[in-house]
Design a protein around this motif. Sequence first.
Motif, short mmCIF file in Angstrom:
data_model
loop_
_atom_site.label_atom_id
_atom_site.label_comp_id
_atom_site.label_asym_id
_atom_site.label_seq_id
_atom_site.Cartn_x
_atom_site.Cartn_y
_atom_site.Cartn_z
N ALA A 34 -5.13 -1.20 8.37
CA ALA A 34 -5.60 -0.17 7.43
C ALA A 34 -6.40 0.90 8.16
N TRP A 35 -7.19 0.46 9.13
CA TRP A 35 -7.96 1.42 9.93
C TRP A 35 -7.02 2.29 10.76
N PHE B 185 -4.04 4.01 8.05
CA PHE B 185 -4.50 4.81 6.91
C PHE B 185 -5.86 5.45 7.12
N LYS C 51 0.85 -1.21 0.00
CA LYS C 51 0.00 0.00 0.00
C LYS C 51 0.87 1.25 0.00
N GLU D 188 -8.71 4.05 7.20
CA GLU D 188 -9.76 3.44 6.40
C GLU D 188 -10.89 2.98 7.32
#
Length: 123
Positions: free
Chosen positions: A89-90, A93, A20, A95
């Motif tokens: 990811a949370w 980033f 990513k 998300e």
Amino acid sequence: MRTLWLAVPFLNALQQILLKLSALDAAPKNASDTGASWLAPLLSSPWFLAAIGAEIACFGIWMTVLSHVDLAKAFPLSAVSYVLIMATAWFAFGEPIQPLQGMGSLLILAGTWLIATASRPSA
């Protein structure tokens, strides 16, 4: 062996996070950039090289795990990386995680635990 076994989903998740970061580095800066303009920045990205290293390490550990554990018990462990990737990811980033994703993650963890702790039937 179990400690080594647990390294697989963590390395898998690490590799996805590094990919990513590689993609963010290599993304075209202009919407008009098309084609393979992302390839050179990707190949020179330290994130991408680290992702390759994580994948190689994960492969080596996975081969060791498979030499000691039944495939039917080992493979579901790879599903844990879905949960780790979503959580990372949370966290890293920002998300969002939807309620159904959270419930699905709990089901993945429960299913993996059930498969991993199931004993063989006596023959």
